[in-house]
Motif scaffolding. Structure first.
Motif, PDB file in Angstrom:
ATOM      1  N   MET A   1       0.852  -1.188   0.000  1.00 61.08           N
ATOM      2  CA  MET A   1       0.000   0.000   0.000  1.00 61.08           C
ATOM      3  C   MET A   1       0.889   1.240   0.000  1.00 61.08           C
ATOM      4  SD  MET A   1      -2.816   1.186   2.814  1.00 61.08           S
ATOM      5  CE  MET A   1      -3.571   2.798   2.717  1.00 61.08           C
ATOM      6  N   ARG A   2       0.673   2.111  -0.948  1.00 59.23           N
ATOM      7  CA  ARG A   2       1.525   3.306  -1.067  1.00 59.23           C
ATOM      8  C   ARG A   2       0.764   4.540  -0.578  1.00 59.23           C
ATOM      9  NH1 ARG A   2       5.258   3.875  -6.144  1.00 59.23           N
ATOM     10  NH2 ARG A   2       6.306   2.369  -4.801  1.00 59.23           N
ATOM     11  N   ALA A   3       1.435   5.329   0.265  1.00 59.63           N
ATOM     12  CA  ALA A   3       0.848   6.556   0.800  1.00 59.63           C
ATOM     13  C   ALA A   3       1.729   7.744   0.433  1.00 59.63           C
ATOM     14  CB  ALA A   3       0.710   6.473   2.312  1.00 59.63           C
ATOM     15  N   SER A   4       1.097   8.855   0.083  1.00 59.66           N
ATOM     16  CA  SER A   4       1.796  10.107  -0.217  1.00 59.66           C
ATOM     17  C   SER A   4       1.318  11.180   0.746  1.00 59.66           C
ATOM     18  CB  SER A   4       1.521  10.561  -1.648  1.00 59.66           C
ATOM     19  OG  SER A   4       2.014   9.652  -2.594  1.00 59.66           O
ATOM     20  N   GLN A  30       0.065  12.390  -7.640  1.00 57.56           N
ATOM     21  CA  GLN A  30       0.292  11.191  -6.830  1.00 57.56           C
ATOM     22  C   GLN A  30      -0.450   9.970  -7.379  1.00 57.56           C
ATOM     23  OE1 GLN A  30       2.728  11.832  -4.796  1.00 57.56           O
ATOM     24  NE2 GLN A  30       2.408  13.952  -5.477  1.00 57.56           N
ATOM     25  N   SER A  33      -0.438   6.135  -6.101  1.00 56.29           N
ATOM     26  CA  SER A  33      -0.547   5.911  -4.659  1.00 56.29           C
ATOM     27  C   SER A  33      -1.948   5.404  -4.343  1.00 56.29           C
ATOM     28  CB  SER A  33      -0.275   7.203  -3.884  1.00 56.29           C
ATOM     29  OG  SER A  33       1.101   7.522  -3.895  1.00 56.29           O
ATOM     30  N   ASP A  34      -2.093   4.787  -3.190  1.00 57.06           N
ATOM     31  CA  ASP A  34      -3.401   4.338  -2.723  1.00 57.06           C
ATOM     32  C   ASP A  34      -4.065   5.390  -1.841  1.00 57.06           C
ATOM     33  OD1 ASP A  34      -3.301   1.443  -3.682  1.00 57.06           O
ATOM     34  OD2 ASP A  34      -1.458   1.598  -2.509  1.00 57.06           O
ATOM     35  N   ASP A 217       6.156   3.235  11.677  1.00 60.45           N
ATOM     36  CA  ASP A 217       5.559   1.905  11.575  1.00 60.45           C
ATOM     37  C   ASP A 217       5.080   1.419  12.944  1.00 60.45           C
ATOM     38  OD1 ASP A 217       7.663   0.701  12.991  1.00 60.45           O
ATOM     39  OD2 ASP A 217       8.475  -0.358  11.256  1.00 60.45           O
ATOM     40  N   VAL A 234       6.630   9.864  -0.087  1.00 60.45           N
ATOM     41  CA  VAL A 234       5.965   8.704  -0.669  1.00 60.45           C
ATOM     42  C   VAL A 234       6.535   7.461   0.012  1.00 60.45           C
ATOM     43  CG1 VAL A 234       5.470   7.409  -2.767  1.00 60.45           C
ATOM     44  CG2 VAL A 234       5.689   9.904  -2.867  1.00 60.45           C
ATOM     45  N   VAL A 235       5.645   6.693   0.660  1.00 62.94           N
ATOM     46  CA  VAL A 235       6.075   5.584   1.507  1.00 62.94           C
ATOM     47  C   VAL A 235       5.234   4.352   1.197  1.00 62.94           C
ATOM     48  CG1 VAL A 235       6.428   4.814   3.886  1.00 62.94           C
ATOM     49  CG2 VAL A 235       6.651   7.236   3.325  1.00 62.94           C
ATOM     50  N   ASP A 236       5.881   3.205   1.115  1.00 59.02           N
ATOM     51  CA  ASP A 236       5.175   1.943   0.956  1.00 59.02           C
ATOM     52  C   ASP A 236       4.952   1.318   2.330  1.00 59.02           C
ATOM     53  OD1 ASP A 236       4.897   1.909  -1.850  1.00 59.02           O
ATOM     54  OD2 ASP A 236       6.978   1.290  -2.081  1.00 59.02           O
ATOM     55  N   LEU A 237       3.693   1.041   2.641  1.00 60.93           N
ATOM     56  CA  LEU A 237       3.315   0.434   3.911  1.00 60.93           C
ATOM     57  C   LEU A 237       3.055  -1.057   3.705  1.00 60.93           C
ATOM     58  CD1 LEU A 237       0.684   3.102   5.070  1.00 60.93           C
ATOM     59  CD2 LEU A 237       3.164   3.158   5.383  1.00 60.93           C
TER      60      LEU A 237
END
Length: 257
Positions: A1-4, A30, A33-34, A217, A234-237
């Motif tokens: 899941m990608r968050a911006s 973006q 992103s999700d 996290d 931009v971070v992948d969770l």
């Protein structure tokens, strides 16, 4: 899941309409992103108290319309930060707006803890009275805003309501920047949840903003942190990490109160 997380600069020399259009463009960038997150009161600035009444909107106001279109164009869940809302009761609220990828207003949250110690937001705005969670396909979000971060019982309530990640838009001042990072990590550790805390950059109403948006996290590790200026994180969770952390170190199970 990608968050911006979009740490937008709130410059008093830029009009609200211009910043609204610019924020929409940043959201559209973006795509892929999700989830996209904007800060607290980015249309006016969190300390520009004199603008709250003049720029207050209904839930279908100009910011909501612009962010609805941006969410739809980008195909993202959009936490559009917060706006000064003029409620049906005539009261002002600091209200967060969450849009689904089809542009629908899916959820709103009125900030519960108002900052100001008997002045500013604390007297100009009404208080929200309900906790709000947002079930996304991969994670359930719990909503909080800026000063809420100092009240751990709110986050316990969100965990009890199913939250696995907290989204916290803010207009946090530079002079208390150390508290911002510390509290974001504390809320992640004690609740074994992701924290996505998105602040503003720049200086408005004479108050320098901290910036330093941060993603933490469920173990309390900082995955990404912004600087002081306008920036997009931009971070992948890993959604499964919440359940994994809670299972391998089941501290929440041992709660007494």
């Amino acid at each position: 899941m990608r968050a911006s997380l979009i740490q937008i600069d709130v410059d008093p020399g830029e009009s609200v309409n211009s910043r609204r259009e610019r924020a929409g463009s940043l959201v559209r960038e973006q795509r892929g992103s999700d989830l996209v997150v904007l800060p607290e009161l980015w249309t006016t600035g969190a300390f520009a108290y004199e603008l709250f009444g003049d720029e207050a909107e209904k839930l279908d106001g100009p910011t909501a319309r612009a962010m609805s279109e941006a969410a739809r164009d980008a195909g993202v869940w959009l936490h559009a930060g917060s706006v000064p809302e003029r409620g049906e009761d005539g009261v002002l609220y600091n209200t967060s707006l969450v849009f689904s990828p089809d542009g629908a207003l899916a959820h709103s949250y009125r900030k519960i803890h108002r900052f100001g110690f008997d002045k500013g937001e604390a007297v100009l705005m009404g208080a929200g009275d309900r906790l709000v969670t947002v079930p996304l396909p991969e994670l359930t979000l719990g909503l909080a805003t800026c000063y809420d971060l100092r009240f751990p019982e709110l986050f316990r309530g969100l965990v009890d309501a199913g939250a696995q990640a907290f989204v916290i838009p803010a207009g946090w001042p530079e002079r208390r920047r150390a508290h911002w990072t510390l509290l974001a990590r504390a809320r992640a550790v004690e609740n074994q949840a992701y924290v996505l805390a998105c602040g503003t950059a720049g200086t408005h109403a004479g108050v320098e903003q901290a910036g330093r948006s941060v993603v933490v996290d469920p173990w309390g590790e900082v995955l990404a942190e912004a600087g002081a200026g306008e920036e997009v994180l931009v971070v992948d969770l890993a959604p499964g990490k919440v359940a994994e952390t809670r299972a391998t170190f089941p501290a929440l199970r041992d709660r007494v109160l």
